[in-house]
Design an enzyme around this catalytic site. Sequence first.
Site, PDB file in Angstrom:
ATOM      1  CG  ASN A   7      11.422 -22.951  -1.751  1.00  0.00           C
ATOM      2  OD1 ASN A   7      11.045 -23.188  -0.433  1.00  0.00           O
ATOM      3  ND2 ASN A   7      11.795 -21.705  -1.947  1.00  0.00           N
ATOM      4  NE  ARG A  89      14.729 -23.018   1.088  1.00  0.00           N
ATOM      5  CZ  ARG A  89      14.127 -22.307   1.785  1.00  0.00           C
ATOM      6  NH1 ARG A  89      12.900 -22.249   1.594  1.00  0.00           N
ATOM      7  NH2 ARG A  89      15.007 -21.953   2.715  1.00  0.00           N
ATOM      8  CG  HIS A 178      19.948 -17.506   3.240  1.00  0.00           C
ATOM      9  ND1 HIS A 178      20.217 -16.148   3.714  1.00  0.00           N
ATOM     10  CD2 HIS A 178      18.772 -17.486   3.212  1.00  0.00           C
ATOM     11  CE1 HIS A 178      19.115 -15.472   4.119  1.00  0.00           C
ATOM     12  NE2 HIS A 178      18.087 -16.260   3.758  1.00  0.00           N
ATOM     13  NE  ARG A 239      14.278 -15.208  10.548  1.00  0.00           N
ATOM     14  CZ  ARG A 239      14.473 -15.910   9.237  1.00  0.00           C
ATOM     15  NH1 ARG A 239      15.663 -15.484   8.776  1.00  0.00           N
ATOM     16  NH2 ARG A 239      13.860 -16.599   8.457  1.00  0.00           N
ATOM     17  CD  GLU A 384      17.858 -19.269  -2.406  1.00  0.00           C
ATOM     18  OE1 GLU A 384      17.116 -17.944  -2.492  1.00  0.00           O
ATOM     19  OE2 GLU A 384      17.866 -19.758  -1.337  1.00  0.00           O
TER      20      GLU A 384
END
Length: 403
Positions: A7, A89, A178, A239, A384
Amino acid sequence: MLIMAINAGSSSLKWQIYQMPQEQQIAHGQIERLGSQNAVFTAQYGQGQTFEKQEAITTQELAVTLILTRLKSLGIIDRLEDIQGIGHRIVSGGELFKKSTTISPYTTQKIEHLGELAPLHNPTEAYYIQVFAKLLPQAKQVAVFDTSFYATMPAVNYLYPIDLKYYQRDHVRKYGAHGTSHRYIMKRTAQLLHKPVEQVNLITLHIGSGASITAIEQGQALDTSMGFTPLAGLMMGTRSGNLDPSILPYLMEKEGIFKIADLMKILNHKSGLLGVSGVSNDKRDLDEAAAAGNKRAQLAQDMFVNRIVKYVGSYLALLKEQPDALVFTAGIGENDPDLRWAVGQQLAHLGVHIDPVKNQVRGQEARISTPDSKIAVWVVPTNEELMIVRDTYELIDNKKTAL
Ligand code: AMP
């Protein structure tokens, strides 16, 4: 067979190694402040052993070289040749990659070109693919896209109501993000509910510093809260989530902000929980501040819950049937009973009832709703990396190309 999940960020690199098909994690680690003289290399392995070193790691090639060298010198693996697969990823697969795929020079080039949609990620990720091809040539590489889970969304959900030419010419649409997490949660929840995955209807709530909610119908993504980029949808740690686009030019004029990039920095890094509270983007800090009477911290928490409730409500309406479960995951979703309780309270009139005792669970799989709740509520920790490793194993083991 050993499979590695990678990742890669612009200044960090996270990795994990699994023994497959046993799905046994044998080591994981990361490099932070990569590209600097004082990068931090950490690895966890064996029975709780840790290696940590602050050192100059100025290039991606050096980062990968160090990881590979230390895997051997720390005794984590015997031979580098035992690593037979590397799963990367990849943030954006655009409209091209609808599934995880084995990597060829063509896919690497396409991943790089999709940097148009994810400029901070895709080019770096494509570069790492080349670095691994050079340093570990015998390992097969696989790309696992954050966006591919959303390839099934219907046009009514992925299109924005603007002139269609902007979709046709410029590819402006909802891509979601996601996806690997929501896909893992869907599969795991289907197992927990003893239902075939093609039959599950869920609302999955990935609530961490980044946050998104996905509506899943018959094992496929129907809609999701993130949009063209991860800035859209819910209020997040830093955010803003959705807001009226007219605010942008208004603020630029009022505040004397001359560059759109500066405004985007505010929306991406100085908004959300941080912007409203003025305290922190970390939910735990806000809990403390609110308990001590900080009104802005409380307001930020209330707005955070409010946005989650509105998305769940709209997805309850959008799904054709009542979902089998609402599933909380990620840092806050897995560990914050107060947040889950507050969301449950707002949904009580729709028949969602959370059990206050079961809800105390942290970081573990559990059904937290009462037996009479019309919709079950679960906590399922996300993974993940395991999803990436599984896809990689499956693709290289069966030699399928899933593009
Ligand atoms: P993630 O991005 O999934 O790592 O989630 C990070 C968020 O999870 C941060 O806002 C943390 O404050 C929050 N978090 C992690 N552990 C806990 C906890 N035990 N209680 C409340 N929030 C937590």
